[in-house]
Structure formats: structure tokens, C-alpha cells
Design a protein around this motif. Structure first.
Motif, PDB file in Angstrom:
ATOM      1  N   ASP A 133       0.705  -1.287   0.194  1.00  0.00           N
ATOM      2  CA  ASP A 133       0.007   0.326   0.228  1.00  0.00           C
ATOM      3  C   ASP A 133       0.723   1.922   0.403  1.00  0.00           C
ATOM      4  OD1 ASP A 133      -2.802   1.017   0.532  1.00  0.00           O
ATOM      5  OD2 ASP A 133      -1.218   1.953   2.374  1.00  0.00           O
ATOM      6  N   ALA A 134       0.244   2.566  -0.418  1.00  0.00           N
ATOM      7  CA  ALA A 134       0.703   3.593  -0.501  1.00  0.00           C
ATOM      8  C   ALA A 134       1.858   4.189   0.625  1.00  0.00           C
ATOM      9  CB  ALA A 134       0.162   4.577  -1.538  1.00  0.00           C
ATOM     10  N   PHE A 135       0.853   3.408   1.448  1.00  0.00           N
ATOM     11  CA  PHE A 135       1.499   4.268   2.993  1.00  0.00           C
ATOM     12  C   PHE A 135       2.037   3.522   3.295  1.00  0.00           C
ATOM     13  CE2 PHE A 135       1.086   4.034   7.643  1.00  0.00           C
ATOM     14  CZ  PHE A 135       1.371   4.714   8.261  1.00  0.00           C
ATOM     15  N   LEU A 136       2.700   1.895   3.299  1.00  0.00           N
ATOM     16  CA  LEU A 136       3.535   0.948   3.790  1.00  0.00           C
ATOM     17  C   LEU A 136       5.320   1.688   2.425  1.00  0.00           C
ATOM     18  CD1 LEU A 136       1.964  -2.053   4.700  1.00  0.00           C
ATOM     19  CD2 LEU A 136       2.772  -0.616   5.610  1.00  0.00           C
ATOM     20  N   PHE A 137       4.659   2.277   1.407  1.00  0.00           N
ATOM     21  CA  PHE A 137       5.718   2.310   0.387  1.00  0.00           C
ATOM     22  C   PHE A 137       6.648   3.362   1.180  1.00  0.00           C
ATOM     23  CE2 PHE A 137       7.799   4.791  -2.619  1.00  0.00           C
ATOM     24  CZ  PHE A 137       8.256   4.560  -3.838  1.00  0.00           C
ATOM     25  N   ALA A 138       5.835   4.931   1.613  1.00  0.00           N
ATOM     26  CA  ALA A 138       6.438   5.852   2.249  1.00  0.00           C
ATOM     27  C   ALA A 138       7.098   5.548   3.347  1.00  0.00           C
ATOM     28  CB  ALA A 138       5.047   6.831   3.003  1.00  0.00           C
ATOM     29  N   ILE A 139       6.531   4.572   4.700  1.00  0.00           N
ATOM     30  CA  ILE A 139       7.090   3.853   5.352  1.00  0.00           C
ATOM     31  C   ILE A 139       8.733   3.038   5.389  1.00  0.00           C
ATOM     32  CG2 ILE A 139       7.450   2.613   7.317  1.00  0.00           C
ATOM     33  CD1 ILE A 139       5.419   4.683   7.759  1.00  0.00           C
ATOM     34  N   ILE A 140       8.872   2.650   4.054  1.00  0.00           N
ATOM     35  CA  ILE A 140       9.592   1.740   3.592  1.00  0.00           C
ATOM     36  C   ILE A 140      10.921   2.284   2.800  1.00  0.00           C
ATOM     37  CG2 ILE A 140      10.697   0.077   1.572  1.00  0.00           C
ATOM     38  CD1 ILE A 140       7.883  -1.433   2.172  1.00  0.00           C
ATOM     39  N   LEU A 141      10.288   4.168   2.693  1.00  0.00           N
ATOM     40  CA  LEU A 141      11.917   4.968   2.028  1.00  0.00           C
ATOM     41  C   LEU A 141      11.816   5.979   3.064  1.00  0.00           C
ATOM     42  CD1 LEU A 141       9.605   6.782  -1.593  1.00  0.00           C
ATOM     43  CD2 LEU A 141      11.906   5.539  -1.005  1.00  0.00           C
ATOM     44  N   THR A 142      11.051   6.178   4.325  1.00  0.00           N
ATOM     45  CA  THR A 142      12.013   6.276   5.539  1.00  0.00           C
ATOM     46  C   THR A 142      12.598   5.877   5.882  1.00  0.00           C
ATOM     47  OG1 THR A 142       9.319   7.644   6.177  1.00  0.00           O
ATOM     48  CG2 THR A 142      10.903   7.211   7.812  1.00  0.00           C
ATOM     49  N   ILE A 143      12.655   4.450   5.938  1.00  0.00           N
ATOM     50  CA  ILE A 143      13.762   3.511   6.570  1.00  0.00           C
ATOM     51  C   ILE A 143      14.792   3.530   5.949  1.00  0.00           C
ATOM     52  CG2 ILE A 143      13.999   0.853   6.997  1.00  0.00           C
ATOM     53  CD1 ILE A 143      11.309   0.564   7.386  1.00  0.00           C
ATOM     54  N   ILE A 179      -3.837  11.016   2.149  1.00  0.00           N
ATOM     55  CA  ILE A 179      -2.999  12.818   1.696  1.00  0.00           C
ATOM     56  C   ILE A 179      -3.222  13.169   3.144  1.00  0.00           C
ATOM     57  CG2 ILE A 179      -3.119  14.824   0.898  1.00  0.00           C
ATOM     58  CD1 ILE A 179      -5.117  14.496  -0.986  1.00  0.00           C
ATOM     59  N   ILE A 180      -3.822  13.171   3.818  1.00  0.00           N
ATOM     60  CA  ILE A 180      -3.769  13.600   5.096  1.00  0.00           C
ATOM     61  C   ILE A 180      -2.754  12.612   6.262  1.00  0.00           C
ATOM     62  CG2 ILE A 180      -5.122  13.206   7.499  1.00  0.00           C
ATOM     63  CD1 ILE A 180      -7.509  14.050   6.636  1.00  0.00           C
ATOM     64  N   LEU A 181      -2.816  10.892   5.796  1.00  0.00           N
ATOM     65  CA  LEU A 181      -2.269  10.037   6.941  1.00  0.00           C
ATOM     66  C   LEU A 181      -0.882   9.873   6.455  1.00  0.00           C
ATOM     67  CD1 LEU A 181      -1.873   8.171   8.776  1.00  0.00           C
ATOM     68  CD2 LEU A 181      -2.403   6.102   6.510  1.00  0.00           C
ATOM     69  N   GLN A 182      -0.918  10.694   4.307  1.00  0.00           N
ATOM     70  CA  GLN A 182       0.765   9.996   4.643  1.00  0.00           C
ATOM     71  C   GLN A 182       1.324  11.377   4.155  1.00  0.00           C
ATOM     72  OE1 GLN A 182       0.822   7.588   0.438  1.00  0.00           O
ATOM     73  NE2 GLN A 182      -1.573   6.882   1.449  1.00  0.00           N
ATOM     74  N   PHE A 183       1.178  12.023   3.816  1.00  0.00           N
ATOM     75  CA  PHE A 183       2.058  13.792   3.304  1.00  0.00           C
ATOM     76  C   PHE A 183       2.720  13.601   4.442  1.00  0.00           C
ATOM     77  CE2 PHE A 183       0.409  16.098  -0.439  1.00  0.00           C
ATOM     78  CZ  PHE A 183       0.398  14.767  -0.570  1.00  0.00           C
ATOM     79  N   PRO A 184       2.757  13.445   5.917  1.00  0.00           N
ATOM     80  CA  PRO A 184       3.938  14.043   7.074  1.00  0.00           C
ATOM     81  C   PRO A 184       4.998  12.959   6.773  1.00  0.00           C
ATOM     82  CG  PRO A 184       1.279  13.543   8.235  1.00  0.00           C
ATOM     83  CD  PRO A 184       1.476  13.483   6.655  1.00  0.00           C
ATOM     84  N   PHE A 185       4.577  12.054   6.538  1.00  0.00           N
ATOM     85  CA  PHE A 185       5.709  10.398   6.728  1.00  0.00           C
ATOM     86  C   PHE A 185       6.513  11.798   5.426  1.00  0.00           C
ATOM     87  CE2 PHE A 185       2.783   8.257   9.005  1.00  0.00           C
ATOM     88  CZ  PHE A 185       3.973   7.698   9.821  1.00  0.00           C
ATOM     89  N   TYR A 186       6.256  12.239   4.338  1.00  0.00           N
ATOM     90  CA  TYR A 186       7.101  12.231   3.335  1.00  0.00           C
ATOM     91  C   TYR A 186       7.469  13.277   3.717  1.00  0.00           C
ATOM     92  CZ  TYR A 186       5.822   8.467  -0.339  1.00  0.00           C
ATOM     93  OH  TYR A 186       5.093   7.673  -1.512  1.00  0.00           O
ATOM     94  N   ALA A 187       6.761  14.522   4.492  1.00  0.00           N
ATOM     95  CA  ALA A 187       7.758  15.380   5.553  1.00  0.00           C
ATOM     96  C   ALA A 187       8.842  15.554   6.009  1.00  0.00           C
ATOM     97  CB  ALA A 187       7.144  16.673   6.260  1.00  0.00           C
ATOM     98  N   GLY A 188       8.506  13.908   6.851  1.00  0.00           N
ATOM     99  CA  GLY A 188       9.915  14.110   7.139  1.00  0.00           C
ATOM    100  C   GLY A 188      10.470  13.241   6.355  1.00  0.00           C
ATOM    101  N   ILE A 189      10.789  12.571   5.527  1.00  0.00           N
ATOM    102  CA  ILE A 189      11.619  12.383   4.747  1.00  0.00           C
ATOM    103  C   ILE A 189      12.783  13.472   3.856  1.00  0.00           C
ATOM    104  CG2 ILE A 189      12.384  11.758   2.331  1.00  0.00           C
ATOM    105  CD1 ILE A 189       9.561   9.022   2.619  1.00  0.00           C
TER     106      ILE A 189
END
Length: 476
Positions: free
Chosen positions: A36-46, A334-344
Motif C-alpha cells: 500500500d502507498a502508506f507502507l511505501f512511504a514507511i519503507i522509503l523513510t527507513i 493524503i492526510i495520513l501519508q504526507f507527514p511521513f513524506y515531510a519527515g523524509i
């Protein structure tokens, strides 16, 4: 048909078969392995976290602060709200009867799956070149209308077609980088020149003939690749009828005075007249003051136009309130995932004691092997890689500009070409980065896994086209 024509046709057919075969493999891999796109953001963060620790030597605790700070995890709050509004306001506008009729008229130009894809790509491409926010929503809404008219079209490929032209938005009228460098002093602050009055006209960037040719060729390539990628009848996945059901026509009664107020034509008229009065004033004032009107077409003003067009098109405030309510759920991703991309992004630009960050390492590596001719091409490739982790035009310029522009001056590469290398790189890998697809997918009712496989081959094709384009640009 002579031998030359026969050979050309044979080569075209072989190329099409090969492209479809590669696309089919990519689709199978993505369907099997892409989360899922959210987990993609988590993997990118790691990945980014580990890369920052290893390559910059910053301690894990310090990287954690880059990730979770106000300039990291919470650094895109305003932008997150803007993107939520892009989805919600765009959807509400599209569900107004008058807008729906316009989409139907455009969709009526197509009668077969191939025609449906071509119409979707071309119309979306034109809208995307005018403004990326408008194009992002218009493309998917048109695709849904095409799906209603052509039931045997593959819905996944159709939505991918509407989204595909995102790979050239930064070369268009809403391109933040080419519009930014029209301002005197920007390039001086970047270290490109000592002349604080130096600026680059859009005639050298957006409207430069080679850039316009690249945009046209890329749109054509999107249409061709998407047409070839369409599966045969046996493997076609038609749209779920539930995603295309017509809105129920609501009836409104006036049982109490509050109902009459909500449906008041006077309040409705005052609202949309006031909104458009400001919008007109905004652009007139830009003309009067000599400002660049194109640079004034920001995401905020686009959303404002969408809002008041929606209010006008729905005919009453009560109907518009209900349309917004229906559309609001589509912004959840968008609400869930964008903060994680901001963290990246926070991790990518977080520096060590020497002032080196992960993004600068990537950019410097590509710059170090460039020549005056190949510099924009390598800047483009570096930008494409950085964009996977920093999927924001403004963020891309803030990260890559201070590195690439002084290097361009030292190597003798014109500012316009160097800046457009960053701009094209910023939008190129949007094809395989779900960040920008989220608004479109929310409206389409699909997941990133449904469309990304069809865009892998297009990413390669567009990359080759743009690299060749920049080499030709250097020769011109």
C-alpha cells in the motif's frame, strides 16, 4: 507497400510487442510486491534514515530529530491542506451538472479503448501543462467519464493514462522552478552569479522551442506507451460499476426558516460574486503592477477558483456543502501519508557538522561527472532520484538548486538549461512515486498498485526522451 515501409512496420510491431511484454512483467511484479502507498512511504523513510546515517555520519538520534521536528514530520502541514483541497474541491466541482456535461462532451470523442486512452492523455496533458493541480484532477475525472462510455476499456490503464502526463508538469505554465528564476536576485542568492539583477525569462525556459518540443514528444510517448500497454480482451479489468454510479439527485424541502436560509439564492449569489471579484482583482493587480501573471497561478488561487466555480455550478450553498461532504473522504490517504513524506524531506536535507546532507551527496555525485553539454542531463537524472525521496517542486529546488546552479556557472552551462534539468527531474519520477498519485487514486477509487506497473516502462521511455532533448538543447 515497398520493402522500406514493410521493414518500418515490422520494427514498429516488434517494438510494440516487446514494450507490452516488459509492461506485463512490470505489472506482475508491482501487483505481487508493491505494498500500500502508506507502507511505501514507511519503507522509503527507513531507507532514507539508514542512508543518512551511513553516508553523512550523523548519529541516529540526530537523524531522528531531523525526521520528527517541526521542519520535518510537520513541515508540510500547509501543503497537506492544499492537496486535500485539490482533491475535495476538484471532486465537488466535477460533480456539478454543468461540469459533468463538459466532461461527457470530451469523452464523446472516443469510441474505442485506444481512442479513449489517446483522448485522456492529450486532454490531460494540455490541462497539466496549463496547471498541474488542474490537470491532476481533470485527467482522472475525464478518465472516469471515458470508462462510462467504453465499458471494455481497462480501467487501470485508463487512470494511469490520465496520470501519466504528471511527468512533464514542471515544464509547463505552473512550473515553480522556471517561474522562480524570473525573479531578480534568486540566482545570485544561489551562487550562480554576482549580478543581483540577473533573471531568466520564461522565453528561455518554459517557452524555449526545445522545451516545448520535449513536452509534445513526451505527451505523444505517454499516449503510445499507454495504448500499447492496454491488455487484450481476456486480461482486461473493467471498471467496478460502483465507482461510476451517477450521483443521486437530492431533493431539498423548506420546512423551517433555516432551510430557506441554506437554500437562499441571495446568499449563494453574494458568496460566488465576492469570490470571483477577488480573483479578478488578484489578476488585474498583477497586470497593473507588472508582475508575472503566470507565476501568480499558485495552488492557493487555483483552489480558490475551484471553490467558487463549484459554488456557482451547484446553484445553491446547501448543494455545495453536501458535495464537499461527499468528496471529503477521498482525502484520507493524503492526510495520513504526507507527514511521513515531510519527515523524509527533513532527513534528506538534514546536514552533518560539515554542512553535507544526503540530498547534496546525490546531487554532487552526478554533477561531478558532467560536462557543459551533459550537465543538464545529469542534473535531470539526479533530480529524478532525489524526487523519489523529496517529491515537491519547491523542496527539490531548495535541495538541489544551491548545489547545481553554482556548479553550472563554474562549468559554463546556461542557467536556463541547468534549472530546467532540475525541473524535469522533479516531475519525471512522479510516474513511479505514489505521492502525487494519491489525489488521483482517491478520486478513481484505485490503489497505487493498480496503476504503477503500467508506468514503469513509460518512466524509462520518458527518461530517454528527456536526456536526448537536453543534449539537443545544448547543441542548439
Amino acid at each position: 507497400m515497398d520493402s522500406g515501409e514493410s521493414r518500418s512496420w515490422f520494427n514498429f510491431r516488434v517494438g510494440g510487442i516487446l514494450l507490452k511484454a516488459i509492461t506485463n512483467v512490470a505489472v506482475r511484479i508491482v501487483n505481487r510486491w508493491m505494498p500500500d502507498a502508506f507502507l511505501f512511504a514507511i519503507i522509503l523513510t527507513i531507507i532514507t534514515f539508514i542512508g543518512c546515517v551511513v553516508l553523512t555520519g550523523v548519529s541516529p538520534l540526530r537523524v531522528l530529530t531531523y525526521w520528527g521536528s517541526d521542519t520535518g514530520f510537520w513541515g508540510l502541514l500547509a501543503f497537506t491542506m492544499q492537496m486535500c483541497l485539490v482533491v475535495v474541491l476538484g471532486s465537488a466541482l466535477a460533480h456539478a451538472p454543468v461540469v459533468n456535461r463538459l466532461l461527457v462532451k470530451c469523452a464523446s470523442l472516443a469510441h474505442t479503448p485506444k481512442q479513449g486512452i489517446v483522448v485522456t492523455v492529450i486532454v490531460s496533458g494540455i490541462c497539466m501543462w496549463i496547471n498541474w493541480g488542474f490537470g491532476l484532477i481533470a485527467g482522472v475525472l475525464l478518465a472516469k467519464e471515458v470508462a462510462k462510455r467504453i465499458p471494455n476499456i481497462d480501467y487501470r490503464v485508463l487512470i494511469a493514462s490520465g496520470y501519466s502526463v504528471i511527468c512533464m508538469w514542471h515544464a509547463g505554465l505552473s512550473g515553480s522552478i522556471p517561474l522562480t528564476i524570473t525573479q531578480p536576485g534568486i540566482l545570485a542568492s544561489m551562487g550562480y552569479t554576482d549580478d543581483v539583477n540577473y533573471a531568466v525569462s520564461t522565453a528561455e525556459t518554459i517557452f524555449f522551442p526545445v522545451n516545448l518540443a520535449m513536452v509534445a514528444v513526451v505527451i505523444i510517448a505517454c499516449a503510445v506507451v499507454m495504448v500499447v500497454s492496454h491488455p487484450d480482451a481476456e486480461h482486461t479489468v473493467a471498471v467496478d460499476p460502483a465507482l461510476l454510479k451517477d450521483d443521486e439527485v437530492r431533493t431539498y424541502e423548506k420546512k423551517v426558516p433555516a432551510d430557506a436560509i441554506e437554500q437562499s439564492k441571495i446568499l449563494w449569489a453574494i458568496t460566488w460574486i465576492a469570490g470571483f471579484a477577488y480573483i479578478i482583482y488578484y489578476f488585474v493587480n498583477m497586470v497593473v503592477t507588472g508582475a508575472d501573471v503566470l507565476s501568480g497561478l499558485t495552488l492557493n488561487i487555483v483552489n480558490m477558483i475551484f471553490m467558487f466555480l463549484g459554488i456557482l455550478a451547484h446553484g445553491s450553498l446547501r448543494r455545495y456543502i453536501d458535495a464537499i461532504g461527499d468528496a471529503a473522504t477521498s482525502a484520507a490517504g493524503i492526510i495520513l501519508q504526507f507527514p511521513f513524506y515531510a519527515g523524509i524531506m527533513g532527513i534528506m536535507v538534514g546536514t552533518n557538522d560539515e554542512g553535507v546532507c544526503l540530498a547534496s551527496i546525490i546531487a554532487t555525485t552526478f554533477v561531478s561527472i558532467a560536462t557543459p553539454i551533459t550537465f543538464p542531463m545529469f542534473t535531470f537524472l539526479a533530480g529524478g532520484l532525489i524526487n523519489i525521496f523529496v517529491p515537491s517542486g519547491g523542496g527539490q529546488w531548495a535541495v538541489q538548486g544551491p548545489i547545481s546552479m553554482p556548479a553550472a556557472a563554474m562549468i559554463g552551462c546556461p542557467a536556463a538549461r541547468a534549472a530546467m534539468g532540475i525541473a524535469w527531474g522533479d516531475c519525471w519520477t512522479n510516474l513511479i512515486q505514489p505521492f502525487w498519485a494519491l489525489p488521483a487514486l482517491a478520486i478513481a477509487g484505485l490503489s497505487a498498485r493498480d496503476i504503477m506497473g503500467y508506468l514503469v516502462m513509460l518512466t524509462i521511455v520518458v527518461g530517454v526522451i528527456v536526456c536526448i532533448g537536453f543534449v539537443i538543447w545544448a547543441m542548439v
